[in-house]
Write an enzyme that holds these catalytic residues in place. Sequence first.
Site, PDB file in Angstrom:
ATOM      1  N   HIS A  31       2.098   1.395  -3.643  1.00  0.00           N
ATOM      2  CA  HIS A  31       0.596   2.304  -3.976  1.00  0.00           C
ATOM      3  C   HIS A  31       0.428   3.542  -4.275  1.00  0.00           C
ATOM      4  O   HIS A  31       0.666   4.539  -5.065  1.00  0.00           O
ATOM      5  CB  HIS A  31       0.013   1.360  -4.001  1.00  0.00           C
ATOM      6  CG  HIS A  31      -2.042   1.658  -4.957  1.00  0.00           C
ATOM      7  ND1 HIS A  31      -2.773   2.458  -4.373  1.00  0.00           N
ATOM      8  CD2 HIS A  31      -1.182   1.097  -5.450  1.00  0.00           C
ATOM      9  CE1 HIS A  31      -3.337   1.912  -5.161  1.00  0.00           C
ATOM     10  NE2 HIS A  31      -2.872   1.566  -6.327  1.00  0.00           N
TER      11      HIS A  31
ATOM     12  N   ARG B 184       0.630  -1.026  -0.190  1.00  0.00           N
ATOM     13  CA  ARG B 184      -0.218  -0.246   0.031  1.00  0.00           C
ATOM     14  C   ARG B 184       0.834   0.814  -0.261  1.00  0.00           C
ATOM     15  O   ARG B 184       0.598   2.724  -0.506  1.00  0.00           O
ATOM     16  CB  ARG B 184      -0.503  -0.232   1.489  1.00  0.00           C
ATOM     17  CG  ARG B 184      -2.570  -1.012   1.341  1.00  0.00           C
ATOM     18  CD  ARG B 184      -3.155  -0.447   0.313  1.00  0.00           C
ATOM     19  NE  ARG B 184      -4.068  -2.075   0.030  1.00  0.00           N
ATOM     20  CZ  ARG B 184      -5.259  -1.645  -1.154  1.00  0.00           C
ATOM     21  NH1 ARG B 184      -5.211  -0.586  -1.002  1.00  0.00           N
ATOM     22  NH2 ARG B 184      -6.093  -2.199  -1.049  1.00  0.00           N
TER      23      ARG B 184
END
Length: 197
Positions: free
Chosen positions: A31, A28
Amino acid sequence: MERQSLSLIRQVLQSYSISPDLMPVAERVVHAGADFSLANLVCATPGWLSAARERLTRQRILCDVDMVRSGLSRNLLRQLGLEPVCLIHQECTADASRRMGITRAMASVDAALEMGIRLFAFGNAPTGLFRLMERGDPGGVDLIFAFPVGFVGAAESKELALGWGAPCVALRGPRGGSNLCAAAVNAVMRLCGGTKG
């Protein structure tokens, strides 16, 4: 598009030496930052995930700035019964900052400790994180997300937090920021039982 991006990230990160418990957080963070070099900077204290699963529920979490708070998934917060709190723009915080000659980030940590807050997410300047370790008790802190950014004090604050004694998830070095901090909190909320968001 998010699903495609995460699938690509997972494929690439398979070749990285990241512990399984931290992999969802690293995914995450990569990302959010669109940068694979962030993956190996994600680290945590031993036992952090067990602590998070036990404690990341039904309480308030201090976000050092509104950008961290606004990046948190409302669905995940609701599922875990978490209330994000940001005190940096409160009038009482500004008053305490002026009166004591400290930053508003430091004053907001003081106020949070007085309120009994035990969860902390830092994605801006390191002064708030330093203040937590100066004024708080590691036994009274359930989890720290240490993601302050900058060339002065940020890296040092995170290294201190990792050795302070409280459970901590951090991004080593001077890099960080509100978006990366929020991404890490969201990832950990998913690991703690949140299913949507």
